[in-house]
Design a protein around this motif. Structure first.
Motif, PDB file in Angstrom:
ATOM      1  N   THR A 283       0.763   5.530   1.272  1.00 23.82           N
ATOM      2  CA  THR A 283       0.045   6.503   2.076  1.00 23.82           C
ATOM      3  C   THR A 283       0.770   7.843   1.996  1.00 23.82           C
ATOM      4  O   THR A 283       1.856   7.941   1.393  1.00 23.82           O
TER       5      THR A 283
ATOM      6  N   HIS B 255      -3.674   3.459   1.882  1.00 17.96           N
ATOM      7  CA  HIS B 255      -3.956   2.933   3.218  1.00 17.96           C
ATOM      8  C   HIS B 255      -3.844   4.068   4.224  1.00 17.96           C
ATOM      9  O   HIS B 255      -2.995   4.960   4.103  1.00 17.96           O
TER      10      HIS B 255
ATOM     11  N   ARG C  21       0.854  -1.187   0.000  1.00 21.65           N
ATOM     12  CA  ARG C  21       0.000   0.000   0.000  1.00 21.65           C
ATOM     13  C   ARG C  21       0.891   1.238   0.000  1.00 21.65           C
ATOM     14  O   ARG C  21       2.078   1.165   0.276  1.00 21.65           O
TER      15      ARG C  21
ATOM     16  N   SER D 140      -9.112  -0.740   3.843  1.00 23.03           N
ATOM     17  CA  SER D 140      -7.691  -0.448   4.109  1.00 23.03           C
ATOM     18  C   SER D 140      -7.511   0.705   5.080  1.00 23.03           C
ATOM     19  O   SER D 140      -6.626   1.552   4.924  1.00 23.03           O
TER      20      SER D 140
END
Length: 899
Positions: free
Chosen positions: A594, A694, A592, A648
């Motif tokens: 972020t 996420h 993921r 998520s």
């Protein structure tokens, strides 16, 4: 045990089982019992398993058992691929046992025992009459540990084989602990004593120290001149020597009495007397009747009758928990020592009727089968039907149980190319007739047993019925799985099953260990996916220790198992046996991305033209790390917020003014639905690496005029486009302001059970080489329990340490005959005991948080670090941000794979 029938007195060579050559495999199979056994037949039945570390000689020993019993006419060889129980192509190619195999034979063979007049004497041992032995040869590799578990679940006894050179190995400890969990009585057989470096004495002491059971030495090795090659064994119980002909097939045995041994091999005669004294002393500490026999013999260890020692050994073996294990020795490959081991199986291990009463669950009650049939367990009757007298609808417990014909446990399911699906069952009560309707109390389905089989490895023989205590096979069942309880109930309705509470009767299930190794399985083409899924379904029904799931993110089908070899065999069977056109590979890690800083408020406006009607939608959006709290400047105090959790760990918060002239302050559905779907779509691809996002908090601000709209005045498509564009622009701004996004990876909570000696290397490997974080270092009493348990409290640790100290056995107190390459002095024995004790260390549990990527293939590495003794379990903990160095490494791998 060792009796005059099999070991006649004298010095001449005796053709011990010469007449068993008349027995062909066909003759034995035709004599297989096909009806329910009476009490005498049940008492003459042994359900045993062969358990050991890999390459200890399980299959080799099994082949000799079959040969001496008359089942086979020649001895199979593992290296040649000619063994009876290893019949799978993969087993013969690799030279290892992969799946457990069941086989039935008689010991002693009928022709030998029936001609012996001693079989009718009151004092004759059990091995003087023919017994039916149902034997299961189990795998020794750690990857196939579930095969051992489900076999032990239905066995009444086990023979644990140890390598005389390697001693007590890692898998030996594991299968011993599994047998202890099911309270299985065991014998120990030290094999390969003919090899250079064989250490019978060291192995004996390791049994006490590592397996925490007192070894009762029943045989001592007979070395040529006390230092040379292995000639045979000295019988401590019967006070005699047994010598096998060199290079022979093992049938001819020379039995030498003590007087002759004193002249020919005085050292062996002396060692047998020492062993007899140590054996009587050990039994006297745990068996009061042996103390009485010792006193009756004038406190003379040598004067006690062999039958009394055999009876005492049987009592301590059947005691739970088992504190003493009889130990035998030999060299199966050289055909030495197998016949006395078979006698011990008959004389010392229990019949099905001598085992503890099987545990059952009846509705919400837990009890035993005996309590059910004896009436001790109160049975609630079925509810009365309307419009009928109450007295007619409450049958007595006896009436409820009367139609119950049999109760069985399905412990294994195998797909046979010729016979279809074969369900192996153990009958725990009653007699199962052919054609009976079987009700599966786990699945609540009824199937009919059209045929019943007795298996002889890969061969099968039809029988009319299966009685209590027997192991058989039911072909053709479409639904039964490993661990299901099957009941035969006369007059059962196939649709409704037996009446309550019989329909809820369940035997103790078989526990499936969690998988620790993963691989991906993909069809060669989309058209092959259906056939691949069907083949995987059959494979998973056969082996519940395999598990399968479809990764929703990557779309991959992931297959999980107990180890690399386990999955390799599953792949070979999938492609070779089931002809599935598929391939396996590494699993895709779900990374993921972020953001680290919040973005500014971004406003987007979109127009749409649907059927000539123009629609305009406008909204503003900002994004921030999920841990950040929105500032007051971006949120009005009069706004109403609606927070929606997304996948998520992402969240969507919609800020809007109260709807005018509406008592309901919530957001109208025609606005909420497109905003939610648009935000999820925008978060599905990150701004830097196009990975799913996420832990991002999205804030959408709606202008007040938008709240005056209706589904007819604003198109959901326009609002969805505006929201999606605003969120994507905000993500790009946050990524640029934070000098790019940060990658996140799945992290596992791992609990590793290792010895204290290996703990330092494991901790360093986890923290330094794998980027893990150590959370706790705990004490544990057993590796198996530690691997599956959570971090224990300090009081539990103290209790476990106290229990360990109480169970510990001092190796200096264990009798063991000297090995050929060591001195027989007391100091040498003390040095050996100290060396064995030094190798024993406390079990510890290491709890850590480790990236999933580093745990792929970790089992093989852990085994190399711990000599095969380390075990672990893991579960998903969540996602964590990567460090800069690790992120560069992962990005390099991703881009190299074509991202």
């Amino acid at each position: 045990m060792l009796i005059a029938r099999l070991w006649p007195r004298g010095r001449v060579s005796v053709p011990l089982l010469a007449r068993t050559r008349l027995f062909s495999a066909t003759a034995v199979r035709q004599s297989a019992p096909s009806t329910g056994p009476d009490d005498d037949t049940l008492a003459r039945t042994r359900n045993i398993g062969i358990i050991a570390h890999i390459d200890a000689g399980k299959t080799t020993t099994t082949e000799r058992m079959l040969y001496y019993s008359g089942y086979t006419r020649r001895i199979g060889d593992v290296d040649e691929g000619s063994t009876v129980t290893d019949f799978l192509p993969a087993e013969r190619t690799r030279g290892i046992t992969i799946q457990s195999a069941a086989i039935t034979f008689n010991w002693p063979p009928t022709t030998v025992s029936t001609s012996s007049s001693q079989s009718h004497l009151p004092s004759a041992p059990r091995s003087s009459t023919p017994h039916t032995i149902n034997l299961i040869d189990t795998p020794g590799h750690a990857d196939f540990t579930f095969e051992v578990v489900r076999s032990l679940r239905i066995l009444d006894g086990a023979v644990c084989i140890l390598d005389g050179v390697a001693g007590v190995e890692a898998q030996t400890e594991k299968v011993w602990a599994q047998a202890s969990a099911y309270a299985i009585p065991r014998l120990a057989y030290v094999n390969k004593l003919d090899r250079d470096g064989a250490a019978f004495a060291r192995t004996i002491k390791e049994i006490g120290v590592k397996l925490r059971t007192w070894p009762a030495v029943c045989q001592v090795p007979w070395w040529e001149g006390g230092r040379g090659r292995l000639l045979g064994v000295g019988d401590v119980v019967g006070r005699r020597g047994m010598k096998w002909e060199r290079g022979g097939d093992g049938r001819d045995v020379q039995v030498v009495e003590m007087d002759e041994l004193d002249r020919r091999e005085p050292w062996l005669a002396k060692e047998i007397e020492r062993g007899r004294a140590a054996l009587v002393e050990l039994l006297s500490e745990h068996d009061d009747e042996m103390v009485e026999k010792f006193l009756e013999a004038g406190e003379n260890h040598q004067a006690i009758a062999p039958s009394d020692i055999t009876d005492s050994l049987r009592r301590v073996v059947l005691h739970h928990p088992q504190k003493i294990v009889p130990v035998f020795g030999g060299a199966s490959f050289r055909n030495i020592g197998v016949q006395p081991l078979l006698d011990a199986v008959v004389d010392l291990l229990p019949s099905p009727g001598e085992r503890p009463d099987p545990e059952i669950k009846l509705g919400q009650k837990t009890s035993s089968l005996q309590a059910l049939f004896s009436g001790e367990l109160e049975l609630p009757g079925p509810a009365p039907e309307p419009k009928k007298p109450k007295a007619l609808f409450k049958p007595t417990p006896k009436a409820l149980l009367a139609p119950l014909q049999a109760c069985a446990l399905a412990f294994k399911v195998v797909r046979d190319p010729q016979r279809g699906m074969l369900v192996y069952v153990r009958i725990y009560s009653g007699t199962l007739p052919r054609g009976a309707a079987l009700y599966n109390t786990n699945l609540h389905q009824t199937e009919r047993a059209q045929r019943l089989l007795r298996m002889y490895a890969s061969d099968a023989v039809d029988v009319e019925s299966l009685g209590t205590g027997t192991i058989g096979v039911i072909p053709g069942l479409k639904h039964a799985r490993t661990g299901d309880t099957l009941v035969a109930y006369a007059g059962v309705n196939p649709k409704t099953g037996p009446p309550d509470p019989i329909r809820s009767l369940q035997l103790r299930p078989i526990e499936v260990p969690p998988p620790v190794f993963f691989t991906s399985v993909e069809p060669d083409s989309l058209g092959e996916k259906r056939s691949m899924d069907e083949a995987l379904g059959v494979l998973l029904r056969e082996d519940p220790s395999l598990s399968m799931r479809v990764n929703e993110e990557s779309g991959q089908t992931e297959l999980a198992g107990m180890g690399e070899l386990h999955l390799e065999i599953a792949r070979d069977r999938l492609i070779g046996d089931f002809k599935a056109k598929a391939r396996t590979g590494k699993i895709d890690i779900d990374y993921r991305e972020t953001i680290t800083v919040p973005s500014r408020l971004v406003t987007e406006r979109r127009e749409s033209d649907i059927q000539g009607k123009k629609s305009v939608a406008e909204c503003s959006a900002s994004v921030a790390p999920a841990s950040d709290v929105p500032t007051a400047s971006s949120t009005s105090s009069d706004d109403i917020t609606t927070t929606i959790p997304l996948d998520s760990s992402n969240t969507l918060t919609i800020h809007h003014a109260p709807p005018p002239s509406s008592p309901d302050p919530s957001l109208p559905p025609h606005l909420l639905t497109p905003l939610t779907s648009a935000t999820s779509a925008a978060l599905s691809r990150g701004p830097a690496h196009a990975l799913p996002t996420h832990s991002i908090a999205v804030h959408i601000h709606l202008p007040a005029p938008l709240l005056l709209t209706t589904p007819d005045t604003v198109a959901p498509a326009a609002l969805s486009l505006a929201a999606r564009a605003a969120v994507r622009t905000a993500l790009a701004q946050a990524s640029a302001a934070g000098a790019n996004s940060v990658l996140m990876e799945p992290v596992m909570l791992v609990r590793i059970a290792v010895s204290e000696r290996d703990m330092g290397g494991v901790v360093h490997d986890i923290s330094a080489a794998r980027g893990g974080v150590i959370l706790a270092l705990d004490e544990s009493g057993s590796g198996e329990a530690a691997a599956g348990a959570s971090a224990s409290s300090a009081s539990n640790d103290a209790a476990a340490a106290a229990a360990d100290a109480a169970d510990a056995i001092d190796p200096h107190r264990i009798y063991a005959p000297p090995d050929p390459f060591t001195s027989s002095t007391a100091s040498a024995s003390a040095d050996l005991g100290a060396a064995v004790a030094q190798g024993l260390t406390q079990q510890r549990t290491v709890t850590a948080r480790v990236p999933l990527k580093e745990m792929v293939g970790y089992l093989k590495h852990l085994r190399s670090l711990t000599g095969g003794r380390g075990t672990f379990v893991m579960s998903v903990e969540g996602f964590e941000r990567m460090g800069a160095q690790r992120e560069r490494s992962v990005l390099g791998e991703i881009r190299g794979e074509g991202w």
